[in-house]
Structure formats: C-alpha cells, structure tokens
Scaffold this motif. Structure first.
Motif, PDB file in Angstrom:
ATOM      1  N   LEU A 147       0.945  -1.247  -0.133  1.00 31.37           N
ATOM      2  CA  LEU A 147       0.042  -0.153  -0.013  1.00 31.37           C
ATOM      3  C   LEU A 147       0.781   1.308  -0.085  1.00 31.37           C
ATOM      4  N   LYS A 148       0.731   2.039  -1.059  1.00 30.12           N
ATOM      5  CA  LYS A 148       1.534   3.005  -1.090  1.00 30.12           C
ATOM      6  C   LYS A 148       0.873   4.310  -0.296  1.00 30.12           C
ATOM      7  N   ILE A 149       1.814   4.948   0.487  1.00 27.05           N
ATOM      8  CA  ILE A 149       1.353   5.955   1.145  1.00 27.05           C
ATOM      9  C   ILE A 149       1.675   7.337   0.694  1.00 27.05           C
ATOM     10  N   ASN A 150       3.057   7.537   0.517  1.00 22.60           N
ATOM     11  CA  ASN A 150       3.622   8.820  -0.111  1.00 22.60           C
ATOM     12  C   ASN A 150       4.911   8.407  -0.995  1.00 22.60           C
ATOM     13  N   GLU A 151       5.692   9.154  -1.541  1.00 20.18           N
ATOM     14  CA  GLU A 151       6.721   8.700  -2.256  1.00 20.18           C
ATOM     15  C   GLU A 151       7.798   7.808  -1.454  1.00 20.18           C
ATOM     16  N   ARG A 184       2.616  10.073  15.608  1.00 19.42           N
ATOM     17  CA  ARG A 184       1.464  11.144  15.189  1.00 19.42           C
ATOM     18  C   ARG A 184       0.221  10.324  15.030  1.00 19.42           C
ATOM     19  N   LEU A 185       0.581   9.011  14.377  1.00 16.59           N
ATOM     20  CA  LEU A 185      -0.559   8.215  14.051  1.00 16.59           C
ATOM     21  C   LEU A 185      -1.331   7.667  15.226  1.00 16.59           C
ATOM     22  N   ALA A 186      -0.641   7.431  16.350  1.00 13.28           N
ATOM     23  CA  ALA A 186      -1.215   7.037  17.536  1.00 13.28           C
ATOM     24  C   ALA A 186      -2.139   7.999  18.049  1.00 13.28           C
ATOM     25  N   LEU A 241      -5.221   8.080   6.734  1.00 12.39           N
ATOM     26  CA  LEU A 241      -4.725   8.401   8.041  1.00 12.39           C
ATOM     27  C   LEU A 241      -3.227   8.236   8.324  1.00 12.39           C
ATOM     28  N   ILE A 242      -2.595   7.368   7.712  1.00 11.12           N
ATOM     29  CA  ILE A 242      -1.077   7.220   7.815  1.00 11.12           C
ATOM     30  C   ILE A 242      -0.732   8.534   6.855  1.00 11.12           C
TER      31      ILE A 242
END
Length: 141
Positions: free
Chosen positions: A2-6, A56-58, A95-96
């Motif tokens: 799953l690609k989140i960003n670069e 930050r995700l938590a 979210l991530i």
C-alpha cells in the motif's frame, strides 16, 4: 504494498482483514452475508513506520487504537465486501498520510511596532469623533 507517499509504503502482510456482518442497508441479505470489513493494523510493531510517524498516528487514531497499539477500522458503508475492503484500506492510507506530514513549525511571538500602535490609536480617535457628532443637536439655552 500500500503506497502512502513517495517514501513510505506498507506491506499488505501487516494488515489483517476480518469480515463481519454489517448493520444498515442490504435487506435480508444483511443477515446472511458478512460484508463489513474490520481492518487491523499494528501501529506500535510496524517495521515500516518511522518513530515520529508512529507517534503522530497513535495520536490521530484516538479511540480506534487499542491498548496493545492495534488500529481498528470498521468499514460497512457499502453492500459489498470489495468496496468495504477498498474503503477501509483508503481510510488507513489517508490516516497514515496525515500522520506522515510533519507538524508546522511553532509560531514565533512578535510585538506590534510603534507605528502600528500609533495608527490604531489614531483610528480610534477618528472613530470617537465621528460617533460624538451623532448625538442630538445641543442647543444653547
């Protein structure tokens, strides 16, 4: 993957999907078919997330994070498993992605300049003169 960003991608092996019965639309089918998706992602033990992103995700996850550090997303908006699975994965990615953005730098406090203070006081004085002229005409007795 799953690609989140670069720079960040999550292996799909880190995500656990479980199909449960959904509430909501579906008629009699809703009692027979497990269309809702419960997505679980272990935030604290994820090898792909950097530590600041994990923290930050938590914080962003809030109540969706268990005491063991597992993020649980329930997707039941749609009537099919495929669309609910895609919806849950999209919500996780979003979210991530939001957690991967660095926080803005803190604001530096500044003081107003002397000229701006004078302009403010002059405008207050002009406004006071305008308002003072609005009263009843005071005749000489």
């Amino acid at each position: 993957m799953l690609k989140i960003n670069e720079t960040l991608a999550i292996d799909e092996d880190e995500i656990t999907l479980r199909f449960v019965r959904a509430s909501g639309p579906g008629g009699q089918n809703v009692n027979k078919v497990s269309t809702a998706v419960e997505l679980r992602f272990d935030v604290w033990n994820s090898p792909t997330l950097p530590e600041p992103v994990r923290a930050r995700l938590a914080r962003l996850a809030g109540r969706r994070l268990t005491q063991e550090g597992v993020l649980i997303l329930l997707a039941e908006r749609f009537r099919t498993q495929e669309r609910n699975r895609a919806d849950a994965q999209d919500r996780l990615v979003e979210l991530i992605r939001k957690a991967a953005e660095p926080p803005p730098p803190p604001r530096k406090k500044t003081r107003p300049t002397l000229a701006s203070k004078k302009r403010r006081l002059e405008s207050k004085t002009r406004r006071a003169v305008v308002k003072a002229g609005r009263g009843r005409p005071g005749g000489e007795d």
